[in-house]
Scaffold this active site. Structure first.
Site, PDB file in Angstrom:
ATOM      1  NE  ARG A  66     118.322 -10.589  54.217  1.00 21.20           N
ATOM      2  CZ  ARG A  66     119.571 -10.113  54.155  1.00 21.20           C
ATOM      3  NH1 ARG A  66     120.197  -9.775  55.250  1.00 21.20           N
ATOM      4  NH2 ARG A  66     120.182  -9.964  53.005  1.00 21.20           N
ATOM      5  CE1 TYR A 120      92.882  -7.179  61.045  1.00 18.94           C
ATOM      6  CE2 TYR A 120      94.969  -6.608  60.011  1.00 18.94           C
ATOM      7  CZ  TYR A 120      94.258  -7.079  61.099  1.00 18.94           C
ATOM      8  OH  TYR A 120      94.931  -7.470  62.212  1.00 18.94           O
ATOM      9  CG  ASP A 192      93.320 -10.053  53.816  1.00 21.78           C
ATOM     10  OD1 ASP A 192      93.225 -11.273  54.071  1.00 21.78           O
ATOM     11  OD2 ASP A 192      93.593  -9.197  54.676  1.00 21.78           O
ATOM     12  CE  LYS A 217      94.404 -13.026  62.348  1.00 22.68           C
ATOM     13  NZ  LYS A 217      94.000 -11.995  61.405  1.00 22.68           N
TER      14      LYS A 217
END
Ligand SMILES: *Cc1c(COP(=O)(O)O)cnc(C)c1O
Length: 402
Positions: A66, A120, A192, A217
């Protein structure tokens, strides 16, 4: 701390390729890029080594799956190297997970968050549906507010969230003005930065404390991986890392490897996305059925002068407002496109067209426009083919609009 003496394109080619992740101890030679290290269990020589590993700071050290392996550390390091002033980067299974975890790292019950109104939509949903029940209040602000943000700040304001430009309507924010005020008052800023990436807008150098990317993206760039990242200053990175660990956030090594591969070509891809999108945006400004083109590099875009001052490039995502027409006329335009897919997300090599309705997602400002809005992601196809496709689409729009 990242080294900013090399130019960004050189850093893109070299970042994250540490010798201990590409070679084998005691053996000459090295592979170019760290391979895919899949792991859950890490094996220790003996109990003493196991205890030592558990007791140490385990960042970038094999401990348990992890906490990552060299595959994810390499990508995280590369993203840190792209952000001068950064201490480190944590990776997340999506952009939304990165946003959520970054906000949880800095906010506590009773705090107030200032959130840009053009954010967003899922970012807004997180504020309303998670932060609010935990006693954290969100106040939305006009993306063009600039230094006027000072009037909204109270004793309870703990963080200011920016998205620049907004990914539906592309208002460019005055990031340095807002971060200067925040610094002055001890308020954390989060940005962002998915649209520009650190290549065209190194966020921390503009005063931002925490830079967030939907790597899904442009970093990945091939529409086949979901991923997010959070890169932070030395003061904030320990909080971000702790938050990521506590929430059990990580990415798969295969996805990290694909994202690292995407990152190497970010420079050439963005150069082409930029050139093609600008050509198409300029062509759209000349079409009588187009009322406005919302592209930060075009003068009509709110905050265009801030983009010109602060950014070193523009990317492939922008919107345009149709002149009149309704939902059906917009659908006629989009549905018949041959070279644009119809779908969410963006930043891949392929073009996309999306109907967007900005008015639905605003509370601090009012969205008014001459007609419906279409958002385009301009891919790496020949722009002449895309223009011919849009030309035919505008003819369908006219025929349907009447
Ligand atoms: C897509 C997107 C996100 C979320 O990223 P996911 O990986 O899809 O969760 C966040 N911010 C912006 C601006 C985006 O376009």
């Amino acid at each position: 701390m990242s080294d900013d003496s090399r130019r960004p394109l050189t850093r893109l080619a070299q970042a994250g390729r540490r010798a201990d992740w590409t070679g084998m101890p005691g053996q000459p030679g090295a592979i170019v890029s760290p391979g895919v290290w899949r792991a859950s269990t890490i094996l220790y020589d003996d109990v003493a080594h196991l205890r030592k590993a558990a007791g140490s700071s385990t960042h970038e050290r094999l401990f348990y799956g992890r906490k990552g392996t060299p595959t994810s550390w390499s990508l995280a390091d590369a993203l840190t190297e792209m952000e001068p002033g950064a201490e480190g980067t944590m990776l997340f299974p999506s952009g939304v997970a990165a946003i959520a975890c970054a906000l949880m790292a800095v906010l506590r019950p009773g705090d107030q968050l200032l959130m840009v109104d053009s954010a967003y939509d899922p970012t807004r949903n997180f504020c309303e549906q998670v932060l609010k029940p935990f006693g954290i209040e969100t106040l939305y602000y006009d993306p063009t507010i600039g230094a006027g943000i000072a009037d909204l700040v109270t004793d309870r304001t703990r963080a200011i969230f920016l998205e620049c430009p907004g990914s539906l309507t592309f208002e460019v924010q005055d990031v340095p003005a807002i971060t200067a005020i925040a610094r002055d008052r001890g308020i954390t800023t989060l940005l962002d930065n998915t649209w520009a990436t650190p290549l065209f807008f190194p966020a921390l150098a503009h005063g931002v404390d925490i830079a967030i990317l939907a790597c899904t993206k442009y970093i990945v760039g091939h529409s086949d991986v979901m991923m997010g990242s959070v890169t932070a200053t030395p003061a904030l990175f320990p909080k971000v890392r702790q938050s990521a660990y506590l929430f059990g956030q990580m990415t798969s090594p295969d996805d990290a490897w694909l994202a690292s591969r995407g990152l190497r070509t970010l420079g050439v891809r963005l150069a082409q996305h930029q050139a093609s999108a600008l050509e198409i945006a300029h062509w759209l400004t000349e079409q009588p059925d187009v009322a406005r083109v919302l592209h930060p590099a075009l003068p009509d875009c709110p905050g265009h002068e801030l983009w010109a001052r602060d950014f070193s490039g523009s990317t492939g995502l922008f919107s345009f407002v149709l002149q009149g027409g309704d939902e059906a006329a917009r659908a006629a335009l989009i549905d018949g496109l041959a070279h644009f897919g119809i779908g969410y997300s963006w930043g891949g090599f392929e073009s996309l067209a999306l109907p967007v309705d900005p008015a639905r997602y605003r509370t601090a400002t009012v969205w008014q426009a001459e007609g419906p809005v279409i958002r385009l992601q301009i891919g790496l196809e020949d722009p002449a083919d895309l223009i011919a496709d849009l030309d035919a689409g505008l003819a369908r729009f006219r025929a349907t609009r009447g």
